[in-house]
Design an enzyme around this catalytic site. Structure first.
Site, mmCIF file in Angstrom:
data_model
loop_
_atom_site.group_PDB
_atom_site.id
_atom_site.type_symbol
_atom_site.label_atom_id
_atom_site.label_comp_id
_atom_site.label_asym_id
_atom_site.label_seq_id
_atom_site.Cartn_x
_atom_site.Cartn_y
_atom_site.Cartn_z
ATOM 1 N N PRO A 1 -15.644 -14.344 -33.012
ATOM 2 C CA PRO A 1 -15.924 -12.994 -32.513
ATOM 3 C C PRO A 1 -17.223 -12.471 -33.115
ATOM 4 O O PRO A 1 -17.410 -12.519 -34.327
ATOM 5 C CB PRO A 1 -14.729 -12.175 -33.027
ATOM 6 C CG PRO A 1 -14.175 -12.960 -34.172
ATOM 7 C CD PRO A 1 -14.485 -14.399 -33.906
ATOM 8 N N VAL A 2 -18.121 -12.032 -32.282
ATOM 9 C CA VAL A 2 -19.375 -11.437 -32.755
ATOM 10 C C VAL A 2 -19.593 -10.125 -32.001
ATOM 11 O O VAL A 2 -19.648 -10.116 -30.766
ATOM 12 C CB VAL A 2 -20.576 -12.393 -32.552
ATOM 13 C CG1 VAL A 2 -21.869 -11.694 -32.943
ATOM 14 C CG2 VAL A 2 -20.408 -13.651 -33.392
ATOM 15 N N ALA A 3 -19.715 -9.053 -32.751
ATOM 16 C CA ALA A 3 -19.807 -7.709 -32.187
ATOM 17 C C ALA A 3 -21.139 -7.481 -31.473
ATOM 18 O O ALA A 3 -22.133 -8.153 -31.755
ATOM 19 C CB ALA A 3 -19.656 -6.689 -33.317
ATOM 20 N N GLN B 1 -10.000 -10.650 -30.612
ATOM 21 C CA GLN B 1 -10.096 -10.322 -32.051
ATOM 22 C C GLN B 1 -9.861 -8.829 -32.237
ATOM 23 O O GLN B 1 -10.526 -7.996 -31.632
ATOM 24 C CB GLN B 1 -11.478 -10.707 -32.590
ATOM 25 C CG GLN B 1 -11.666 -10.340 -34.058
ATOM 26 C CD GLN B 1 -12.364 -9.008 -34.260
ATOM 27 O OE1 GLN B 1 -13.230 -8.642 -33.475
ATOM 28 N NE2 GLN B 1 -11.982 -8.272 -35.295
ATOM 29 N N SER C 1 -12.731 -17.983 -43.596
ATOM 30 C CA SER C 1 -14.014 -17.377 -43.215
ATOM 31 C C SER C 1 -14.417 -16.341 -44.250
ATOM 32 O O SER C 1 -13.562 -15.617 -44.765
ATOM 33 C CB SER C 1 -13.844 -16.692 -41.842
ATOM 34 O OG SER C 1 -14.970 -15.905 -41.518
ATOM 35 N N HIS D 1 -16.791 -14.263 -43.133
ATOM 36 C CA HIS D 1 -17.497 -13.403 -42.180
ATOM 37 C C HIS D 1 -18.983 -13.797 -42.110
ATOM 38 O O HIS D 1 -19.868 -12.950 -41.968
ATOM 39 C CB HIS D 1 -17.350 -11.940 -42.626
ATOM 40 C CG HIS D 1 -17.136 -10.962 -41.504
ATOM 41 N ND1 HIS D 1 -15.891 -10.520 -41.114
ATOM 42 C CD2 HIS D 1 -18.018 -10.303 -40.699
ATOM 43 C CE1 HIS D 1 -16.024 -9.640 -40.125
ATOM 44 N NE2 HIS D 1 -17.305 -9.492 -39.851
ATOM 45 N N ARG E 1 -23.242 -17.077 -35.424
ATOM 46 C CA ARG E 1 -24.602 -16.661 -35.060
ATOM 47 C C ARG E 1 -25.234 -17.520 -33.962
ATOM 48 O O ARG E 1 -25.981 -17.005 -33.129
ATOM 49 C CB ARG E 1 -25.499 -16.668 -36.299
ATOM 50 C CG ARG E 1 -25.155 -15.544 -37.286
ATOM 51 C CD ARG E 1 -25.996 -15.677 -38.527
ATOM 52 N NE ARG E 1 -25.724 -14.666 -39.529
ATOM 53 C CZ ARG E 1 -24.724 -14.724 -40.412
ATOM 54 N NH1 ARG E 1 -23.877 -15.748 -40.396
ATOM 55 N NH2 ARG E 1 -24.555 -13.764 -41.303
HETATM 56 C C1 LIG Z 1 -23.885 -10.033 -36.029
HETATM 57 C C2 LIG Z 1 -22.486 -10.436 -36.398
HETATM 58 C C3 LIG Z 1 -21.412 -9.699 -35.896
HETATM 59 C C4 LIG Z 1 -20.106 -10.082 -36.217
HETATM 60 N N1 LIG Z 1 -19.057 -9.392 -35.671
HETATM 61 C C5 LIG Z 1 -17.787 -9.766 -35.965
HETATM 62 C C6 LIG Z 1 -16.679 -9.103 -35.356
HETATM 63 O O1 LIG Z 1 -16.826 -8.189 -34.563
HETATM 64 N N2 LIG Z 1 -15.445 -9.532 -35.706
HETATM 65 C C7 LIG Z 1 -15.221 -10.553 -36.581
HETATM 66 O O2 LIG Z 1 -14.088 -10.910 -36.866
HETATM 67 N N3 LIG Z 1 -16.258 -11.212 -37.147
HETATM 68 C C8 LIG Z 1 -17.528 -10.851 -36.850
HETATM 69 N N4 LIG Z 1 -18.575 -11.543 -37.390
HETATM 70 C C9 LIG Z 1 -18.300 -12.748 -38.206
HETATM 71 C C10 LIG Z 1 -18.176 -13.994 -37.309
HETATM 72 O O3 LIG Z 1 -16.998 -13.953 -36.544
HETATM 73 C C11 LIG Z 1 -18.132 -15.296 -38.110
HETATM 74 O O4 LIG Z 1 -17.119 -15.203 -39.068
HETATM 75 C C12 LIG Z 1 -19.455 -15.692 -38.761
HETATM 76 O O5 LIG Z 1 -20.558 -15.301 -37.977
HETATM 77 C C13 LIG Z 1 -19.472 -17.208 -38.978
HETATM 78 O O6 LIG Z 1 -20.631 -17.625 -39.634
HETATM 79 P P1 LIG Z 1 -21.915 -18.242 -38.854
HETATM 80 O O7 LIG Z 1 -22.587 -17.078 -38.207
HETATM 81 O O8 LIG Z 1 -22.700 -18.833 -39.955
HETATM 82 O O9 LIG Z 1 -21.394 -19.240 -37.854
HETATM 83 C C14 LIG Z 1 -19.879 -11.186 -37.071
HETATM 84 C C15 LIG Z 1 -20.966 -11.918 -37.563
HETATM 85 C C16 LIG Z 1 -22.258 -11.564 -37.211
HETATM 86 C C17 LIG Z 1 -23.400 -12.392 -37.725
#
Ligand SMILES: Cc1cc2nc3c(=O)[nH]c(=O)nc-3n(C[C@H](O)[C@H](O)[C@H](O)COP(=O)(O)O)c2cc1C
Length: 372
Positions: free
Chosen positions: A92-94, A141, A261, A263, A318
């Site tokens: 999940p990425v916001a 999520q 994770s 995050h 990302r």
């Molecule tokens: C810009 C951004 C927004 C994110 N938004 C959420 C979100 O809304 N919910 C969530 O559970 N994790 C969020 N995350 C964490 C990601 O789900 C994930 O755990 C993390 O990006 C994994 O690492 P990676 O970017 O190195 O693959 C976010 C991460 C980034 C970089």
């Protein structure tokens, strides 16, 4: 990149000069404004954990193996009775509207085209119902909302829209600011909305708050979680687990699966690399318990290493945003295809014909600690 660099509009073709999934990261600076890129790429604080996430992969090597029978090799796997063509899911990425007009709809199309499970964020720029119309395998999520009733409403909407699991993120409770984003003077554009939420809920929820962040008491969330696990008709998975005791406690609470994770290095700056705790967490929950992983994955060999250390599948954070920024749905689909090809190549070279063949002994630990 200098401030005068022109930001390009997204491509409407697969870029001809992208050869690896990580190339999308290298190219993203041409397509995302510097302050926005700082917000997406940065970790919390001074990026200590963000960097650890990547370095942990570099400390592991893969043994090439000879004479393996790969005639029926496959990346297929199943998690919680759902069959996946490959073990790559989208984290999940916001706020994906920050980088592309199609926002999460583009990501969903790229995921569906490559038979990939997308986990849609509570803080999506389009509604969870819209995402569902573009998706085939899709989980929702959940960030717990200001009241249990509001959380329950989101869960019910997700169930009605056909989502197949709920992923509760528990590590966003105290969000540390990113020095990189602060220095770049990043602010969310006033036009950017968390489409699933009312304005009041959006302002109470992590990731949507100002990057100077808010601190709140989230200890009551375990009761909400228990309630959700006990009443949800679809599996409840918990994301954001970094300690073996927390993993064990969540397993005992009834979580269907957990996601190791940190995050993407956006919580405690100084937390261990998520790869660094994977072996211990696998040992704590046992061989059969579904365990997913994210943090720092940029290639198929990274995926291979995470699976070798105990993950059943991995999530990509990302990279999906970078691919979306570069070429929308086509970019996302292409990035996943590249990752899958990289994983398949690595499996073949390491003599693994299936995901279950990828065990700890396929890895050579560069800094000692040989296991096989
Ligand atoms: C810009 C951004 C927004 C994110 N938004 C959420 C979100 O809304 N919910 C969530 O559970 N994790 C969020 N995350 C964490 C990601 O789900 C994930 O755990 C993390 O990006 C994994 O690492 P990676 O970017 O190195 O693959 C976010 C991460 C980034 C970089």
């Amino acid at each position: 990149m200098t401030k005068t660099t022109q930001i390009k509009p997204p491509l409407d073709v697969i870029p001809s000069n992208i050869y690896s999934a990580q190339d999308y990261e290298y190219f993203s600076g041409h397509f995302i404004a510097p302050a926005t890129l700082a917000y997406i790429a940065g970790g919390s604080g001074e990026d200590v954990t963000l960097n650890s996430n990547r370095n942990a992969f570099a400390a592991l090597a893969i043994y090439p193996r000879l004479f393996s029978d790969l005639s029926s090799a496959s990346t297929q796997t199943s998690i919680l009775k759902q069959v996946f063509e490959h073990p790559i899911l989208l984290s999940p990425v916001a706020h994906q509207g920050l980088v592309h007009n199609s926002a999460e709809l583009g990501t969903a199309r790229g995921a569906a085209a490559t038979n990939t499970c997308m986990i849609a964020s509570t803080l999506s720029s389009v509604t969870l119902e819209q995402i569902a119309t573009q998706s085939r395998q899709y989980w929702f999520q959940l960030y717990f909302q200001s009241s249990e009733a509001r959380s329950a409403l989101l869960v019910q909407r997700a169930i009605d829209a056909g989502y197949q699991s709920i992923v509760v993120t528990v590590d966003g409770a105290i969000q540390a600011p990113s020095a990189r984003a602060l220095r770049a003077n990043f602010h969310f554009p006033s036009t950017l909305k968390a489409a699933n939420l009312s304005d009041e809920d959006a302002s109470n929820t992590d990731e949507s708050v100002d990057i100077f962040s808010t601190f709140a008491n989230h200890s009551h969330q375990v009761d909400q979680l228990k309630n959700l696990i006990n009443h949800s008709p679809i599996p409840v998975i918990v994301k954001g687990v970094m300690h073996p005791q927390d993993a064990k406690a969540l397993q005992e609470l009834g979580a269907a699966a957990i996601i190791v994770s940190n995050h993407g290095g956006r919580t405690v700056d100084g937390a261990p690399a998520s790869l660094g705790v994977l072996t211990q967490i696998r040992a704590a929950v046992g061989e059969q318990y579904p365990l997913l992983f994210d943090g720092g994955i940029r290639s198929g060999t990274d995926i291979f290493k995470a699976i070798a250390l105990g993950a059943d599948a991995v999530l990509i954070g990302r990279l999906q945003v970078y691919a979306l920024a570069v070429a929308g749905a086509l970019g996302v689909g292409h990035m996943i295809k590249l990752l899958r090809q990289e994983l398949e190549l690595c499996m073949a070279q390491a003599g693994c014909a299936s995901i279950t063949d990828i065990q700890a002994c396929v890895l050579h630990h560069i800094r000692g600690d040989h296991r096989c």
